[in-house]
Design an enzyme around this catalytic site. Sequence first.
Site, PDB file in Angstrom:
ATOM      1  N   GLN A  13      -8.747   5.243 -28.887  1.00 66.34           N
ATOM      2  CA  GLN A  13      -9.311   6.269 -29.426  1.00 66.34           C
ATOM      3  C   GLN A  13      -9.887   7.176 -28.397  1.00 66.34           C
ATOM      4  OE1 GLN A  13     -11.921   5.550 -32.218  1.00 66.34           O
ATOM      5  NE2 GLN A  13     -10.173   3.715 -33.393  1.00 66.34           N
ATOM      6  N   CYS A  66     -11.123  -5.236 -36.237  1.00 65.09           N
ATOM      7  CA  CYS A  66     -10.201  -5.497 -35.260  1.00 65.09           C
ATOM      8  C   CYS A  66     -10.596  -5.953 -33.537  1.00 65.09           C
ATOM      9  CB  CYS A  66      -8.926  -4.791 -35.648  1.00 65.09           C
ATOM     10  SG  CYS A  66      -8.084  -4.607 -36.986  1.00 65.09           S
ATOM     11  N   LYS A 100      -4.485   8.804 -35.728  1.00 63.30           N
ATOM     12  CA  LYS A 100      -6.039   8.978 -35.207  1.00 63.30           C
ATOM     13  C   LYS A 100      -6.453  10.557 -34.819  1.00 63.30           C
ATOM     14  CE  LYS A 100      -6.457   4.298 -34.176  1.00 63.30           C
ATOM     15  NZ  LYS A 100      -7.119   3.667 -35.774  1.00 63.30           N
ATOM     16  N   ASP A 112      -4.966   1.993 -23.257  1.00 62.92           N
ATOM     17  CA  ASP A 112      -4.679   1.718 -24.949  1.00 62.92           C
ATOM     18  C   ASP A 112      -5.483   3.219 -25.252  1.00 62.92           C
ATOM     19  OD1 ASP A 112      -6.097   2.114 -28.132  1.00 62.92           O
ATOM     20  OD2 ASP A 112      -5.825  -0.381 -27.563  1.00 62.92           O
ATOM     21  N   HIS A 128      -9.276  -3.636 -28.995  1.00 54.31           N
ATOM     22  CA  HIS A 128      -9.075  -4.013 -30.058  1.00 54.31           C
ATOM     23  C   HIS A 128      -7.824  -5.205 -30.566  1.00 54.31           C
ATOM     24  CE1 HIS A 128      -6.472  -2.613 -33.762  1.00 54.31           C
ATOM     25  NE2 HIS A 128      -7.566  -2.824 -34.349  1.00 54.31           N
TER      26      HIS A 128
HETATM   27  N1  7TS Z   1      -6.416   0.245 -30.032  1.00 49.88           N
HETATM   28  C1  7TS Z   1      -7.338   0.652 -30.261  1.00 49.88           C
HETATM   29  C2  7TS Z   1      -8.501   1.019 -29.708  1.00 49.88           C
HETATM   30  C3  7TS Z   1      -7.342   1.113 -31.758  1.00 49.88           C
HETATM   31  O1  7TS Z   1      -8.710   1.547 -32.644  1.00 49.88           O
HETATM   32  C4  7TS Z   1      -6.435   0.873 -32.853  1.00 49.88           C
HETATM   33  C5  7TS Z   1      -7.137   1.209 -34.137  1.00 49.88           C
HETATM   34  C6  7TS Z   1      -5.311   0.727 -32.225  1.00 49.88           C
HETATM   35  C7  7TS Z   1      -5.105   0.357 -30.913  1.00 49.88           C
HETATM   36  C8  7TS Z   1      -4.217  -0.258 -33.319  1.00 49.88           C
HETATM   37  O2  7TS Z   1      -3.983   0.909 -33.705  1.00 49.88           O
HETATM   38  P1  7TS Z   1      -2.133   1.410 -34.674  1.00 49.88           P
HETATM   39  O3  7TS Z   1      -2.525   2.817 -35.079  1.00 49.88           O
HETATM   40  O4  7TS Z   1      -1.217   1.150 -34.437  1.00 49.88           O
HETATM   41  O5  7TS Z   1      -2.870   0.413 -35.526  1.00 49.88           O
HETATM   42  N2  7TS Z   1      -8.116   0.565 -34.812  1.00 49.88           N
HETATM   43  C9  7TS Z   1      -8.644   0.947 -36.724  1.00 49.88           C
HETATM   44  C10 7TS Z   1      -9.632   1.076 -36.284  1.00 49.88           C
HETATM   45  O6  7TS Z   1     -10.721   1.322 -35.396  1.00 49.88           O
HETATM   46  N3  7TS Z   1      -9.937   1.553 -37.436  1.00 49.88           N
HETATM   47  O7  7TS Z   1      -9.139   1.052 -37.875  1.00 49.88           O
HETATM   48  C11 7TS Z   1      -7.795   0.735 -37.119  1.00 49.88           C
END
Ligand code: 7TS
Length: 404
Positions: A201, A362, A224, A198, A121
């Site tokens: 997911q 992203c 999530k 990370d 991401h």
């Molecule tokens: N890393 C991964 C693997 C992610 O899927 C996401 C967000 C992030 C980092 C960032 O997370 P945040 O909570 O700090 O924003 N992924 C997604 C997605 O797949 N669709 O919207 C956000």
Amino acid sequence: MLDIQKIRSDFPILSQKVNGKPLVYFDNGATSQKPQVVIDAIAKYYQEINANIHRGVHTLSQLATDAYELSRNKIQNHINAKHSHEVLFTSGTTFGINLVTNGFATLLQPGDEVLVSALEHHSNIVPWQMLCERTGATLRVIPMNEEGELIMSEYDELLSNKTKIVTVNHISNALGIINPIKYMIDKAHEVGAAVLIDGAQAVPHLKPDVQALNCDFYVFSGHKMCGPTGTGILYGKEEWLNKLPPYQGGGEMIKEVSFEKTTYAELPHKFEAGTPNIAGGIVLGTAIDFMNEVGFTNIQEQELELLAYGTEKLLEIEGLRIFGTSKDKTSVISFNIEGIHPYDIGTIIDKLGIAVRTGHHCAQPIMNFYGIPGTIRASFSFYNTKEEIDSLVAAVRKAQMMLS
Ligand code: 7TS
């Protein structure tokens, strides 16, 4: 087996109509829906114990502090961290990664290498690029294959004594691929490199064991995994967190302050400057309790069944191609239909009540690898059903007819 209807009734939003149609929520990769216990716990915090933490002697402040620290302990147990002070509250995955990259700016120099995977991401790419710009270190990429798997033989080749840190997601957000992180962590440690995982997911689908993995950092977001937005966790091994400088300066992260010299607080407070998202941190614990009550074995069983069913039914559509075909996958189906832009499909099926994400998710480097502008991503959660997948398939067929 899960009683899906009972579980669905715990999530008030799932009985809503969107655009006059029953909501089919398949954008769980972006954020999960919230059960009533989580919604109630937020209100309860503000109605009954709202106070600032770690500072007042008064009763409410102590109650709030106890609830916040209890939640930290719960999360420590959930991920099997050795110490509760290795569990830092953050605003989310992005914040956690930036905290680590900021710290590594003091440890890297020109000639050092940072390995990042091709499946990341943007929030696990850009902070490392910024770190390399700041320090003169070199960013190198672990490549992927057509199935969406990282190529381990190339990873082995890239590792050397120049490698200072490896960063990789546990599960890819754009494709749902589960990466061989245990192998990658062990290999990185052989050359003395640290590893950040990370887990954004992964945590909605499984319970990570950070000691068994032996990773140096593990980051995730609360939103999530049925928790509130603006919450997250950075797990770091004690020795690493002691080595890294604080990220933000301010209240609560200090031992003594004078204009001549300030000393910093012990872990975890060294990294928790300012008033945090107290309600969020407490309620993240509630969300984790909820998920454990549902049970991760049940969650995985249900989600894998949805993945198998969805894959089979979607592939019956002519011209449909799934990206990410490795057998090590979670309940994400990223696909395109020949000759049609993903955005057009997404817009039409939204009118039919179906929420999916379209675009590059992203993760532009993955889209560049496949030479496509984006995909349609259906990401299933344990509260989804096969009937909802039937609705998706029917809606995609309808959109295909309208657009071709
Ligand atoms: N890393 C991964 C693997 C992610 O899927 C996401 C967000 C992030 C980092 C960032 O997370 P945040 O909570 O700090 O924003 N992924 C997604 C997605 O797949 N669709 O919207 C956000």
